[in-house]
Scaffold this active site. Structure first.
Site, PDB file in Angstrom:
ATOM      1  N   GLU A 320       0.842  -1.199   0.000  1.00  0.00           N
ATOM      2  CA  GLU A 320       0.000   0.000   0.000  1.00  0.00           C
ATOM      3  C   GLU A 320       0.878   1.249   0.000  1.00  0.00           C
ATOM      4  O   GLU A 320       1.675   1.449   0.923  1.00  0.00           O
ATOM      5  CB  GLU A 320      -0.878   0.043   1.245  1.00  0.00           C
ATOM      6  CG  GLU A 320      -1.982  -0.985   1.290  1.00  0.00           C
ATOM      7  CD  GLU A 320      -2.857  -0.804   2.521  1.00  0.00           C
ATOM      8  OE1 GLU A 320      -4.071  -0.645   2.354  1.00  0.00           O
ATOM      9  OE2 GLU A 320      -2.330  -0.829   3.644  1.00  0.00           O
ATOM     10  N   CYS A 321       0.741   2.085  -1.012  1.00  0.00           N
ATOM     11  CA  CYS A 321       1.400   3.383  -1.098  1.00  0.00           C
ATOM     12  C   CYS A 321       2.922   3.222  -0.951  1.00  0.00           C
ATOM     13  O   CYS A 321       3.605   2.936  -1.931  1.00  0.00           O
ATOM     14  CB  CYS A 321       0.834   4.359  -0.070  1.00  0.00           C
ATOM     15  SG  CYS A 321       1.199   6.078  -0.458  1.00  0.00           S
TER      16      CYS A 321
END
Length: 439
Positions: A320-321
């Site tokens: 994530e990210c």
């Protein structure tokens, strides 16, 4: 568990300091405090945890829905919950501080910057209280904490100006030691730049602790504490193992996410920045964080090579990210230094001087992916200063129905059984159950 919400006029009014002071004051009075944060934040909760000694709960209607929000609140521990709001009281569309307070039926303690006002503090609070009726919200603005207020005549003027139906919960005096340094994603984390204990104690002394404890009330709506509504799986020796990166580069994981993973799997933490190898595992989770501040260490870490090998062998990997950034081909810092990353996903990531996305997001799966099946939707949020240049033949898992994603229309680069997104999701979305089902 009783609770109250600390709302404010706007961002920067001092809600975080007021929240920390309230936590300290209540703890000093013998209460077991459960901190919480309205909105999708990882940084303010790190300060909450340092002061309260327990992880802060995330309360966001967009990410969790009303039932999920109530369940996450119910999973807290303690006798009183202090909820820090987000932005101004009514800002934040579907998950404003006001919306969270209304969903839980908790009173709002209103934080007002009193550095240049007395009677105007009362007028501001009354205006925010009246605005709730104007827009049809059932919000109980119970009283005021005067932020950056001096004592004596200043404090007396604020208190005397308040109507009888609004309580004065005390003041926090001006103190430069209460200022927390910030950087591109917000404040420094709680363990990096903690508020000094003596300054926090002084701030706590200015609050009317008994009034704060008395105003707290039980939330509306019964909720089971189980994180997603799914039955908790029985523990046994055949549970899968999930390796979770946890260090200064991978800091942004909701406590509820780790709890959900631990309910259904064995969790093994490792530190790519410290040079840890990837532990033996059946799946890998790379949370968001600050890989751009540790790009050189990551480029030398055996963990990224191990992750690339595991991904090529079909091990499910979810980034994530910051995790997406680490799974990319390369990462270029804002200073222009380029470092090789894991090379699993066909993208080159570059840091920018200003944020590239800041919003709640909604994604619709266009193919089966480790966190969602075709046609299902996921809600999350995004906040990043990087962008990603992707290869022409890159495959995406999601169409973006709200938000920016990777290229404005799509998110979720997918390769093998590896998925990288700019969106952060909460376990209430079901994404992590889907990930565990994939293993």
């Amino acid at each position: 568990m009783k609770g109250f919400v600390l709302g404010g006029t706007a961002s920067g009014v001092g809600k975080t300091v007021a929240t920390l002071a309230a936590i300290r004051a209540l703890e000093n009075a013998g209460h077991a405090v459960q901190p919480a944060k309205a909105g999708p934040d990882f940084i303010d909760p790190s300060h909450h945890e340092r002061v309260a000694g327990r992880p802060s709960r995330t309360l966001d209607l967009w990410l969790q829905g009303a039932d999920g929000l109530r369940r996450n609140y119910a999973r807290g521990e303690g006798d009183v919950c202090v909820v820090e709001g987000v932005m101004g009281l009514y800002d934040g569309d579907e998950s404003s501080t006001a919306a969270v307070a209304e969903a839980l039926d908790l009173p709002v303690v209103f934080v007002v910057d009193a550095s240049a006002g007395m009677e105007s503090v009362a007028a501001t609070a009354l205006g925010f209280r009246a605005y709730a009726a104007r827009i049809g919200r059932d919000i109980d603005v119970a009283g005021v904490v005067a932020q950056r207020a001096h004592g004596g005549r200043h404090a007396d003027g604020i208190r005397e100006a308040l109507p009888d139906e609004m309580a004065y919960f005390g003041r926090i005096p001006p103190n430069d030691d209460l200022d927390v340094p910030d950087r591109h994603l917000g404040l420094h984390m709680g363990d990096e730049s903690p508020v000094p204990d003596d300054a926090l104690d002084a701030a706590a002394e200015g609050l009317r602790t008994q009034r704060l404890a008395a105003i707290a009330r039980e939330p509306a709506g019964a909720a089971e504490p189980n994180g997603t509504g799914r039955p908790v799986e029985p523990t046994d020796d055949d549970r899968p193992c999930v390796a979770v990166a946890r260090d200064d580069a991978f800091r942004f994981a909701y406590p509820a996410t780790i709890e959900r993973l631990r309910e259904r799997a064995t969790v093994e933490s490792f530190s790519p920045v410290a040079g840890d190898p990837l532990p033996p595992c059946d799946g890998v989770y790379l949370p968001g964080g600050y890989p751009e501040l540790h790009a050189a260490e990551l480029a030398e870490s055996p963990a990224l090579d191990d992750i690339a090998s595991a991904a090529a062998e079909g091990t499910p990997v979810f980034g994530e990210c910051g995790g997406l950034m680490a799974l990319a081909e390369s990462l270029t810092t804002v200073e222009g230094e380029t470092h090789a990353m894991a090379g699993v996903l066909p993208a080159d990531v570059r840091m920018r001087d200003r944020y590239q996305a800041l919003d709640h997001v909604e994604l619709r799966a266009t193919r089966d992916a480790p966190t969602a099946s075709t046609g299902t939707t996921l809600r999350g949020h995004e906040f990043h200063y990087s962008d990603a240049a992707v290869a022409s033949d890159a495959r995406f898992a999601f169409d973006v129905e709200r938000g920016a994603g990777i290229d404005g229309d799509r998110d979720g680069l997918i390769e093998h059984r590896t998925l990288g997104t700019y969106a952060h999701v909460h376990p209430a979305s079901g994404a992590f159950d889907a990930f565990l089902d994939e293993i």
